[in-house]
Write an enzyme that holds these catalytic residues in place. Structure first.
Site, PDB file in Angstrom:
ATOM      1  CB  CYS A  68       1.739 -38.262 -16.749  1.00 23.78           C
ATOM      2  SG  CYS A  68       0.718 -37.853 -18.171  1.00 23.78           S
ATOM      3  CD  GLU A 145      -5.514 -30.582 -12.808  1.00 18.31           C
ATOM      4  OE1 GLU A 145      -5.219 -29.466 -12.334  1.00 18.31           O
ATOM      5  OE2 GLU A 145      -4.801 -31.596 -12.649  1.00 18.31           O
ATOM      6  CG  HIS A 179      -5.710 -36.172 -13.050  1.00 14.98           C
ATOM      7  ND1 HIS A 179      -4.607 -36.180 -13.859  1.00 14.98           N
ATOM      8  CD2 HIS A 179      -5.905 -34.869 -12.689  1.00 14.98           C
ATOM      9  CE1 HIS A 179      -4.159 -34.938 -14.003  1.00 14.98           C
ATOM     10  NE2 HIS A 179      -4.921 -34.126 -13.300  1.00 14.98           N
TER      11      HIS A 179
HETATM   12  N1  DGL Z   1      -2.737 -37.758 -15.113  1.00 19.34           N
HETATM   13  C1  DGL Z   1      -2.354 -37.990 -16.461  1.00 19.34           C
HETATM   14  C2  DGL Z   1      -2.486 -39.426 -16.858  1.00 19.34           C
HETATM   15  O1  DGL Z   1      -2.181 -40.252 -16.030  1.00 19.34           O
HETATM   16  C3  DGL Z   1      -2.712 -36.950 -17.481  1.00 19.34           C
HETATM   17  C4  DGL Z   1      -4.145 -36.642 -17.648  1.00 19.34           C
HETATM   18  C5  DGL Z   1      -4.391 -35.500 -18.595  1.00 19.34           C
HETATM   19  O2  DGL Z   1      -3.773 -34.444 -18.452  1.00 19.34           O
HETATM   20  O3  DGL Z   1      -5.233 -35.677 -19.488  1.00 19.34           O
HETATM   21  O4  DGL Z   1      -2.818 -39.764 -17.947  1.00 19.34           O
END
Ligand code: DGL
Length: 258
Positions: A68, A145, A179
């Site tokens: 993340c 999502e 994501h």
């Molecule tokens: N996938 C995550 C990132 O790389 C988190 C995205 C989110 O929950 O806003 O930042």
């Protein structure tokens, strides 16, 4: 080892773990009850990340990959000093790869990652002559999502987010959120073929591989256990969205972190 994200984003990192570290047993956690992270404060993210890593320790994780970017940008350094296991983040491996690949670099990321300037600072620290433009993309994570990658609305939103980067004639686009590789089919159509797309995941997992090796933690003997998928929200929703990337519907457990 443990891998976590706010949702299905970390699966783009898990995919690389399966390729580069096929002998490791994995526990994946998606904090889907609290997604998105990208519009939250540092204090909230720090609390969530501490809860997740504590839970990973209870699952006997020997390393955690913070799959993340938002958590990596905001709290990696803090938690690295707090836990007895190695914690690998995304920003440095991604920035090193970006600095090798491009000169006019665009970064798309969550509002929190962009506000932190983590990528910009890291890339500029590697090579101050590189140019970096960042765009916050608040709508992407909720759309992914909700399994709406192929919805025409998503392409429309992507076009708006990419416009300022295309106006700067970027040569490289970094997925500054785990994501976003889920959006590759639509982003590729919107970008000139000369623009290189960089998914830091490959480099994040290469870093994890190196650290396991250095610390003598690589598994060579015991056959790996099947990957466990755990979420804080709805297991069915996660399984549905994960199916696109994994090619099969995973069995998903709902867990409580406390
Ligand atoms: N996938 C995550 C990132 O790389 C988190 C995205 C989110 O929950 O806003 O930042």
């Amino acid at each position: 080892m443990g891998i976590f994200d706010s949702g299905v984003g970390g699966l783009t990192v898990l995919r690389q773990v399966a390729r580069q570290l096929p002998l490791e047993s994995i526990v994946y956690f998606g904090d889907t009850a609290r997604v998105p992270y990208g519009t939250r404060s540092t204090a909230e993210i720090l609390q969530f990340v501490r809860e997740i890593i504590n839970w990973m320790l209870q699952q006997q994780a020997k390393m955690v990959i913070m799959a993340c970017n938002t958590s990596s940008a905001l709290v990696l350094k803090t938690v690295q000093g707090e836990f007895p296991i190695p914690i690998v983040g995304t920003i440095l491996p991604g920035s090193l790869a970006a600095a090798k690949l491009g000169r006019r670099i665009g970064v798309i990321a969550t509002p929190a990652t962009v506000a932190s300037n983590a990528y910009k600072q890291a890339i500029k620290a590697i090579d101050p002559t590189l140019q970096v433009w960042q765009v916050a993309c608040p709508e992407f994570v909720p759309l992914i999502e909700q399994n709406r990658v192929l919805d025409p609305y998503t392409a429309q939103v992507a076009q708006q987010y990419l416009a300022p980067l295309l106006a700067e004639h970027i040569d490289t686009l970094v997925y500054g959120c785990t994501h976003y590789p889920h959006l590759e089919p639509i982003l590729r159509l919107l970008l000139p073929p000369s623009v290189k797309l960089l998914d830091p995941a490959i480099h994040v997992v290469a870093t994890a591989t190196q650290q396991l090796d250095l610390l003598g933690l690589t598994n060579t003997a015991i056959p790996p256990l099947p990957t466990r998928f755990c979420v804080s929200g709805c297991p069915q929703n996660f399984a549905q969205s994960a199916q696109l990337l994994l090619g099969c519907k995973p069995i998903v457990e709902k867990i409580s972190l406390t």
